[in-house]
Each structure stands twice: as C-alpha cells, then as structure tokens.
Design a protein around this motif. Structure first.
Motif, PDB file in Angstrom:
ATOM      1  N   ASN A  42      -8.675   1.752  -6.474  1.00 49.59           N
ATOM      2  CA  ASN A  42      -7.534   0.558  -6.163  1.00 49.59           C
ATOM      3  C   ASN A  42      -7.434   0.364  -4.796  1.00 49.59           C
ATOM      4  N   CYS A  43      -8.313  -0.376  -3.876  1.00 43.87           N
ATOM      5  CA  CYS A  43      -8.159  -0.372  -3.029  1.00 43.87           C
ATOM      6  C   CYS A  43      -8.544  -1.824  -3.633  1.00 43.87           C
ATOM      7  N   ASN A  69       2.999   1.286  -3.459  1.00 40.35           N
ATOM      8  CA  ASN A  69       1.450   2.162  -4.309  1.00 40.35           C
ATOM      9  C   ASN A  69       0.922   3.229  -4.356  1.00 40.35           C
ATOM     10  N   GLY A  89      -5.286   7.060  -5.169  1.00 38.30           N
ATOM     11  CA  GLY A  89      -4.673   6.017  -4.926  1.00 38.30           C
ATOM     12  C   GLY A  89      -3.485   5.878  -4.039  1.00 38.30           C
ATOM     13  N   GLY A 115       0.423  -0.850  -0.146  1.00 44.90           N
ATOM     14  CA  GLY A 115      -0.174  -0.037  -0.165  1.00 44.90           C
ATOM     15  C   GLY A 115       1.072   1.454   0.020  1.00 44.90           C
ATOM     16  N   SER A 143      -5.352  -3.762  -6.298  1.00 45.88           N
ATOM     17  CA  SER A 143      -4.609  -3.648  -5.138  1.00 45.88           C
ATOM     18  C   SER A 143      -4.094  -4.558  -4.346  1.00 45.88           C
ATOM     19  N   ASN A 193      -4.161   3.105  -1.093  1.00 46.93           N
ATOM     20  CA  ASN A 193      -3.206   2.412  -0.937  1.00 46.93           C
ATOM     21  C   ASN A 193      -2.566   2.339   0.427  1.00 46.93           C
TER      22      ASN A 193
END
Length: 397
Positions: free
Chosen positions: A230-231, A53, A351, A50, A234, A355
């Motif tokens: 994004n969650c 990212n 993001g 995270g 990722s 992240n």
C-alpha cells in the motif's frame, strides 16, 4: 471464429470465456487507475491521500468479509462478482462529480469515496477468484490465462497515457465503467465454481480455517506485506512529482510493470512443479523490496523509475501466480471464498496502517528515504514468513 468456438469442448470454451472476462476486467481497471493522480490534482496532500486510502481500506475489510460469506452461503461466486462489477464501476464513475475547490470538498471525498469502496474494494479479488477456482477445478494453466490480463493492462495503460492529454483525467472514471460492459456479459457465461451452499439452518463454520497454522502464518505475512504494498503504490505519484516527473505518467509505469508480470505467470506451472507455492510467495516479496531499494537509492528520472519498476513487475507476476493458488491450496473445500476474503481483509487492515502512517512519514522524511523504509517492511515480512513456514516450505504443492 464462431464455428471454431462451437467445436471446442466445454473446458476449452470456459478457458476462452474466463480469460476474456479477466483480461477485459484488467483492461478497464487500467483506464480507471488515475484516482490518486486526480486527487493530487484537486489539492490532496500525501497525508490527506493516506487518510482517504485508510478509510477505504477500513470499508474494504467489511466489504470482503460480507461478500465472502454471501458467496459461500448462496454457493455462487459468479452472482456476487456480477453484482460487484455493476455497482463498483457505476459508482466509481461518479467520483469526478464530487465538487472540488469548496471548503467542504475534502469532507465530501472522505465520506463518499469510502462508501464506493464497499463495492470497489472487493471487485478485483472476486474477478481473480473466479479464474483461480475454475483453473484449479478444470485443470487449466492459471498463469498462462492470467498473463493475458497483464498484457491487456499494459496495452490499456499505454493507450490511456497517450489519450490523456485529449480526454483529461476526470474522463478516465466513466471510460472505465463503459469498458466493463463486455466483462458483465462474459461473467454471465462463466462457469460457476464448485461450491456447496450453506443451508439456511446451518451455520458457516470457520473454525477449520483458523485452526490451519499455515493459513494463519500467511495472514501475518500478508499484514506486513500489504503495509509495504500500500505504501509503495499509494504514494508513487507523489514520488514522481518530488523527482520532477509528471504524475500523469503514473499509469505508464503501472503498464510497464504489468508487462513484466508475464514471464513468471507463463512459467508458473513449471515453477510449481519445482518449488512450493509458499517459497514463490516469499521470493516475490523480495523482488518488490529490490524495487523500493532502487527507488530509494538512485531513481531521479523516468528512465531510472522504469528500471526500478522491472523488479516490482517480476515480483508481482510471481505473487499473482502463487499467492491466490496458495490460499486456495490451504483452504477447506467449503471455505474457498471466505479464505480468500479474509486474506484480502488482512490486506485492507494493513492498508489502513500503511496509508495513514505512510502519508505522514512521506511528508516528514521525503520520497527517497520513504521508499527505503518500505523496502525494510517488505524484507521483514519475508523474514517472518520464512521463519513461521519453514516446515511447510519444504513440501512442494
């Protein structure tokens, strides 16, 4: 075949060139989709991934704004895209060269990978942008052309999943760089979208863009939406592992989702005639929320994950076909690239939060509750979007 191509009109030739460039780009991109899996294999936790990212998202913000203004200033989207294709895939191929297993390895990754994303963070945006703008200007069916990219992403994902036991995850980085070579040739032959380059003494005036209430509303929606996206994306390899599913199957899930993008992309012209683009954007986010709800409530095997992924694939197909065209529709004629760049930059800001916070939350509450929370963020973005654009959504594109 060559004789048939030579007989086509200029528009017909461009339809083939643009479709070929876009679809082969996604074919190469699918092969290079193992970054999260690779980092997981070399010891990165969800929170460390995270953090990385988030750093790449921060760099992508500057990247998108920089390359968007360069494109508008020189009046050439094609030259910017070519530059990004060469640099991003060449540097990305070097990630497996970064030493692992050393005390300072994590610092190296956290330093070098974000630098690579100054180029890689923007390349997919511009690969899509050249197809969107030419489709609008040449009156081509964007959805029909773009669905070829989804099909090739699916085929590529299936092939690399089968080859992975033989080539290994590190090899996927340089294989994707090799596969991008035909895209470079097709980019050179692609039509340059209409644009008026900004004169050297003329400033790039963005005020008309940011006075557009519908565009600003879209940016706020995009902020929440991309936190959820994004969650969702990722930490999917970590979700698979937590449910005793090999993360090597991650791209297989992505390939299946890409296949499900096709129906709405094919139907996009008909959908645009019946519904405003903004409404289609909202529905796409709802479908993605359904996937996350399903993951949170009952996904515990590869089959159940794939069933859940059906909704994300359908939603993403609808989003691809509607969102870029909606940005194009809202933007002034001389700020098309900048409008898309700033919208993408908002996704990168999201993001960072998605992240950074997502990795911590995932480690704290576990996989299934995490995806229920992500579904909530998707639905919140839809509620905000429908409230702020309720007047605009009554008007068809």
């Amino acid at each position: 075949m060559i004789r048939y191509f030579s007989r086509l009109s200029d528009t017909g030739k461009q339809a083939i060139i643009l479709t070929g460039g876009n679809s082969l780009f996604w074919f190469a991109w699918a092969v290079g989709s193992y970054q999260a899996v690779y980092l997981q294999q070399v010891g990165f936790s969800a929170s460390q991934l995270g953090l990385l990212n988030a750093l790449t998202s921060a760099v992508t913000i500057a990247s998108l704004a920089f390359w968007g203004m360069v494109s508008d200033r020189i009046g050439s989207l094609r030259r910017v895209l070519f530059t990004l294709l060469v640099t991003s895939f060449a540097f990305y191929a070097l990630i497996p060269v970064i030493p692992t297993g050393l005390p300072y390895s994590s610092i190296l990754f956290l330093t070098l990978v974000p630098i690579i994303y100054f180029f890689r963070g923007s390349v997919s945006t511009y690969a899509e942008n050249i197809l969107v703008r030419n489709s609008n200007e040449l009156h081509l069916n964007y959805g029909a052309l773009r669905c070829v990219g989804s099909l090739l992403f699916t085929i590529s994902g299936l092939l690399i999943s089968l080859l992975l036991p033989f080539v290994g995850v590190p090899a996927t980085f340089w294989l994707s760089a090799v596969l991008i070579i035909p895209v470079l040739v097709l980019t050179i032959k692609s039509r340059e979208p209409n644009a008026r380059p900004v004169k050297k003494k003329e400033k790039l005036d963005l005020s008309s863009l940011f006075k557009n209430k519908a565009y600003i509303s879209l940016l706020f929606f995009g902020f929440l939406f991309y936190i959820a996206v994004n969650c969702e994306n990722s930490f999917l390899p970590y979700f698979l592992n937590s449910n005793n599913i090999s993360s090597d199957l991650y791209v297989l899930v992505l390939a299946y989702r890409a296949l499900l993008e096709v129906p709405f992309l094919v139907l996009m012209v008909r959908l645009r005639r019946k519904f405003p683009l903004g409404l289609l954007v909202a529905v796409s986010a709802v479908l993605m929320a359904v996937e996350c709800l399903c993951l949170g409530f009952f996904a515990n095997s590869l089959l159940s994950v794939i069933i859940c992924a059906t909704f994300f694939g359908l939603g993403n197909g609808l989003y691809i076909g509607s969102s870029l065209n909606y940005v194009y529709e809202l933007a002034p004629a001389n700020l098309k690239a900048s409008a898309q760049a700033f919208f993408s930059a908002v996704s990168s800001v999201a993001g960072i939060l998605g992240n950074l916070g997502g990795g911590l939350v995932f480690d704290a509450i576990g996989a299934n509750p995490f995806y229920l929370a992500v579904a909530g963020v998707f639905l919140l973005s839809v509620a905000l979007f429908l409230f702020t654009q309720r007047k605009t959504l009554l008007v068809k594109s």
